[in-house]
Motif scaffolding. Structure first.
Motif, PDB file in Angstrom:
ATOM      1  N   GLY A 198       1.138  -0.916   0.003  1.00 25.11           N
ATOM      2  CA  GLY A 198      -0.192  -0.097   0.242  1.00 25.11           C
ATOM      3  C   GLY A 198       1.047   1.192   0.159  1.00 25.11           C
ATOM      4  N   VAL A 199       0.419   2.639  -0.353  1.00 20.65           N
ATOM      5  CA  VAL A 199       1.522   3.932  -0.582  1.00 20.65           C
ATOM      6  C   VAL A 199       1.735   4.061   0.602  1.00 20.65           C
ATOM      7  N   ALA A 200       0.700   3.695   2.372  1.00 23.06           N
ATOM      8  CA  ALA A 200       1.320   3.940   3.377  1.00 23.06           C
ATOM      9  C   ALA A 200       2.873   3.245   3.686  1.00 23.06           C
ATOM     10  N   GLU A 201       2.898   1.642   3.056  1.00 21.97           N
ATOM     11  CA  GLU A 201       3.863   1.067   3.590  1.00 21.97           C
ATOM     12  C   GLU A 201       5.098   1.833   2.563  1.00 21.97           C
ATOM     13  N   ASP A 255       6.018   5.151   1.907  1.00 23.81           N
ATOM     14  CA  ASP A 255       6.342   6.270   2.713  1.00 23.81           C
ATOM     15  C   ASP A 255       7.043   7.329   1.364  1.00 23.81           C
ATOM     16  N   TRP A 265      10.583   6.677  -2.826  1.00 19.21           N
ATOM     17  CA  TRP A 265       9.625   5.712  -1.920  1.00 19.21           C
ATOM     18  C   TRP A 265      10.286   4.256  -1.939  1.00 19.21           C
ATOM     19  N   ALA A 267      -2.643   8.558  -5.561  1.00 14.01           N
ATOM     20  CA  ALA A 267      -2.362   8.984  -4.398  1.00 14.01           C
ATOM     21  C   ALA A 267      -2.229  10.532  -3.977  1.00 14.01           C
ATOM     22  N   VAL A 317      -4.545  12.457  -0.620  1.00 16.49           N
ATOM     23  CA  VAL A 317      -4.134  12.027   0.764  1.00 16.49           C
ATOM     24  C   VAL A 317      -3.268  13.012   0.111  1.00 16.49           C
TER      25      VAL A 317
END
Length: 397
Positions: free
Chosen positions: A49-52, A54, A73, A238, A395
């Protein structure tokens, strides 16, 4: 006892295999089946996921009529992925968007830099000018698309640029081959090669050796690249700046990447809109006889012909809008294979009730995505019409 052309196999093997399991789409797989098989054959790992990931903004700049952000990222292993996000300076906050995928090009020292420059507007290495002259009409094509009013993300694929493997970590067997090639080239040049050229001498044979390890682990060059391309797509979505349905655009290996990512996410929920595949479409049956060894492991994954024929993969996301540029003097593909691929794709799109969603251009040029072909493709990207794709949650930037 004879052999089949220069494949390194005996005559009759292909017929034995055709009698053993479906090859080249002979069993007429559905698009859903093509997508399922492709995922399994490539060994595509879970996309984080995009949150992972960073995602970080490393720098921001304005140059002429463009503004850019240098991004990075985490792909979950190895060095951070480097990306570059481009937009027209005076454009609205939300724009039609594209992930522009770089080619193989026989150059792995650089990836995204083939397509776009940074803040100073100059290629980071002189060799990039030659790549652009040969393949992209002398242009930085991602910048041209951004100037036309698109939000464009370019990023380094696994094995290229920021994601390249250090020479010190390359397999000993491939290094022995590379050292011989390096010595021969330096002798011919009468001088040592620079760092970029030296790296690519090492990266060539290493690609073969690394493919063996990746296959043992159940994945492949194409599988890891596809995972990172899909992550890049999610990173772009995102930002909250991309209108629904992000386009995928690529030449050669970048075109293969666009087709594969599209086939792996065939539904609107995958966030992909239009797809442009340039100088990268032929039937595999036609490629096999004389052209297969000209291609990279990033395309020729073991078992690919059991998924279907390559045009089955390219058309797997029908009715998603698709434009294919065929370079009829391309030395990597036979002209007959291009013609037959076009026929297959047309049948698939007609069968999906979306004949008008498939666009093709044939140009009497070599392996390239030149200025004229870019103009045709970029005009097509801007053609009015609905492109499927759900809204993306915004986001924080």
């Amino acid at each position: 006892m004879t052999t089949t052309d220069r494949l390194g196999v005996f005559d009759g093997l292909v017929e034995v295999l055709e009698d053993s399991w479906p090859l080249f789409g002979d069993d007429a797989p559905t698009p859903a089946e093509v997508s399922r098989r492709l995922h399994a054959v490539l060994g595509v790992p879970r996309v984080p996921g995009v949150a992972e990931a960073d995602v970080r903004v490393e720098a921001e700049w304005v140059r002429g009529d463009l503004s850019g952000r240098e991004l990075s990222w985490d792909a979950g292993f190895g060095p951070r992925v480097r990306g570059r996000l481009l937009r027209p300076l005076d454009g609205p906050q939300r724009l039609p968007a594209a992930v522009f995928l770089h080619c193989h090009g026989g150059m792995k020292r650089f990836g995204l830099d083939k397509l776009a420059d940074g803040a100073d507007g100059r290629p980071v290495h002189p060799s990039l000018a030659g790549v652009r002259d040969a393949l992209y009409g002398g242009r930085a094509p991602a910048e041209e698309l951004a100037r036309r009013g698109h939000l464009v993300l370019v990023h380094d694929a696994y094995g290229w640029g920021s994601r390249r493997l250090p020479v010190a970590a390359m397999p000993a067997r491939s290094e022995a081959v590379a050292e011989l090639e390096l010595a021969a080239r330096e002798l011919a040049a009468g001088a040592p090669l620079d760092e970029a050229a030296t790296y690519d001498v090492h990266a060539g044979p290493a690609e073969d050796a690394i493919a063996k390890a990746l296959g043992l682990l159940g994945t492949s060059w194409a599988g890891l690249i596809a995972r990172e391309d899909l992550l890049a797509l999610d990173v772009l979505r995102a930002t909250g700046e991309a209108l629904d349905g992000v386009a995928l655009v690529g030449l050669s290996g970048g075109g293969a990447r666009a087709a594969i990512a599209s086939a792996l996410r065939p539904t609107p929920e995958g966030g992909i809109g239009r797809v442009v595949v340039a100088a990268m479409v032929s039937t595999l049956r036609d490629v096999l006889a004389e052209h297969v060894h000209s291609h990279t492991w990033a395309f020729m994954t073991p078992g690919l012909a059991r998924v279907g024929d390559w045009p089955d993969v390219v058309a797997a996301a029908a009715p998603r809008p698709l434009h294919v540029h065929y370079a009829t003097r391309d030395r990597l593909f036979p002209r007959g294979g291009m013609t037959r691929a076009d026929e297959v794709i047309r049948r698939r799109y007609t069968g999906a009730g979306a004949a008008q969603a498939y666009s093709a251009s044939f140009a009497d040029v070599g392996h390239s995505f030149d200025a004229a072909a870019q103009q045709t493709a970029f005009d097509w990207l801007e053609t009015p019409g609905p492109v499927p794709g759900p809204s993306s949650p915004e986001v924080a930037r």
